[in-house]
Write an enzyme that holds these catalytic residues in place. Sequence first.
Site, PDB file in Angstrom:
ATOM      1  CG  ASN A   9      -1.736   1.199   1.403  1.00  0.00           C
ATOM      2  OD1 ASN A   9      -1.811   2.027   0.491  1.00  0.00           O
ATOM      3  ND2 ASN A   9      -2.390   1.334   2.552  1.00  0.00           N
ATOM      4  CD1 TRP A  10       3.383   1.075  -3.072  1.00  0.00           C
ATOM      5  CD2 TRP A  10       3.456   2.417  -4.859  1.00  0.00           C
ATOM      6  NE1 TRP A  10       4.118   0.435  -4.046  1.00  0.00           N
ATOM      7  CE2 TRP A  10       4.181   1.243  -5.158  1.00  0.00           C
ATOM      8  CE3 TRP A  10       3.359   3.412  -5.845  1.00  0.00           C
ATOM      9  CZ2 TRP A  10       4.804   1.038  -6.390  1.00  0.00           C
ATOM     10  CZ3 TRP A  10       3.977   3.199  -7.065  1.00  0.00           C
ATOM     11  CH2 TRP A  10       4.698   2.025  -7.339  1.00  0.00           C
ATOM     12  CE  LYS A  11      -0.050   3.096   4.812  1.00  0.00           C
ATOM     13  NZ  LYS A  11       0.122   3.152   6.260  1.00  0.00           N
ATOM     14  CG  HIS A  94      -5.538   1.834   5.406  1.00  0.00           C
ATOM     15  ND1 HIS A  94      -5.082   2.769   6.314  1.00  0.00           N
ATOM     16  CD2 HIS A  94      -4.545   0.945   5.221  1.00  0.00           C
ATOM     17  CE1 HIS A  94      -3.840   2.439   6.655  1.00  0.00           C
ATOM     18  NE2 HIS A  94      -3.485   1.350   6.008  1.00  0.00           N
ATOM     19  CD  GLU A  96      -2.660   5.390   6.899  1.00  0.00           C
ATOM     20  OE1 GLU A  96      -2.666   5.431   5.655  1.00  0.00           O
ATOM     21  OE2 GLU A  96      -1.746   4.839   7.551  1.00  0.00           O
ATOM     22  CD  GLU A 166      -3.159  -2.459   7.388  1.00  0.00           C
ATOM     23  OE1 GLU A 166      -2.039  -2.657   6.895  1.00  0.00           O
ATOM     24  OE2 GLU A 166      -3.829  -1.448   7.136  1.00  0.00           O
ATOM     25  N   GLY A 172       3.016   2.239  10.787  1.00  0.00           N
ATOM     26  CA  GLY A 172       3.967   3.331  10.610  1.00  0.00           C
ATOM     27  C   GLY A 172       4.717   3.697  11.879  1.00  0.00           C
ATOM     28  CB  SER A 212       5.786  -1.905  11.845  1.00  0.00           C
ATOM     29  OG  SER A 212       5.402  -0.554  12.083  1.00  0.00           O
ATOM     30  N   GLY A 233       3.139  -1.122   4.193  1.00  0.00           N
ATOM     31  CA  GLY A 233       3.191   0.305   3.911  1.00  0.00           C
ATOM     32  C   GLY A 233       4.608   0.725   3.558  1.00  0.00           C
ATOM     33  N   GLY A 234       5.306   1.313   4.529  1.00  0.00           N
ATOM     34  CA  GLY A 234       6.638   1.884   4.306  1.00  0.00           C
ATOM     35  C   GLY A 234       7.595   0.990   3.536  1.00  0.00           C
TER      36      GLY A 234
HETATM   37  P1  13P Z   1       3.447   0.312   7.636  1.00  0.00           P
HETATM   38  O1  13P Z   1       3.943  -0.981   7.019  1.00  0.00           O
HETATM   39  O2  13P Z   1       4.167   1.520   7.125  1.00  0.00           O
HETATM   40  O3  13P Z   1       3.363   0.225   9.118  1.00  0.00           O
HETATM   41  O4  13P Z   1       1.920   0.488   7.102  1.00  0.00           O
HETATM   42  C1  13P Z   1       1.043  -0.552   7.226  1.00  0.00           C
HETATM   43  C2  13P Z   1      -0.192  -0.204   6.480  1.00  0.00           C
HETATM   44  O5  13P Z   1      -0.928   0.683   6.892  1.00  0.00           O
HETATM   45  C3  13P Z   1      -0.480  -0.920   5.226  1.00  0.00           C
HETATM   46  O6  13P Z   1      -1.767  -0.650   4.771  1.00  0.00           O
END
Ligand code: 13P
Length: 249
Positions: A9-11, A94, A96, A166, A172, A212, A233-234
Amino acid sequence: MRKHIVAGNWKMNNNLSETQSLITDLKNQNKTSDAEVMIAPSFTNLWHANESLRTTEIEVVAQNMHFSESGAYTGEVSPEMLKSLGITTVILGHSERRAYYNETDESLARKVDAALKHDMRVIFCFGEELSDRKANNQEAVVESQIKNALFHLEADAFKNIVLAYEPVWAIGTGETASPEQAQEMHAFIRKTLEDKYGSETAENVSILYGGSVKPNNAEEIFSKPDVDGGLIGGASLKAEDFYAIVNAF
Ligand code: 13P
């Protein structure tokens, strides 16, 4: 049998040229695992990413969509718009989106219905906040998120649903759920599905862990029996790191 899936997920990261360069790097990686691989770039880069990866094993998916067919919803994207690009999977719910854009179980249920109506696959996200876990309330929170958004569906619909647990406190933050905490919750989620839909449906749904996940912890998390993959994510923003996670199965 349920599938192993690793989705990036590149956000809200990567403009067009950064997207092109990350895709070039991704194409140079070797996959040695049986995991399905997906990436979710921003809406503006979906067309380009999908065209560039059309002949590869990487599926391009969307991070969100609206539930309506079309109309006066400024700034939104419909299921049909995604389908017209060849996008057939969408991430919904998600944390967020829930936290910053007021997405609720009720609006998510409508989005899930819209996706399924358009023969799209859904990666449905949910997870408890830190305060819920501190109060040992995580199972009740997760159970209600799943029930409210998904339990109006027939069992057959779960062929097109992937679940993504999640925990908000692990996203993050560099703090992951321990492999044991992830397994415990994933087993609870599968039991919740089994109680409602029976064991065949429950056994066939892939449940991803997100929060993470990094190259140095993926293998241990993925070794747990009810963890069928990851939503990353990251670490999905670097091709080598992402493929180290893909290849952790
Ligand atoms: P991180 O891997 O950066 O913690 O993000 C997880 C995430 O929200 C994937 O959708």
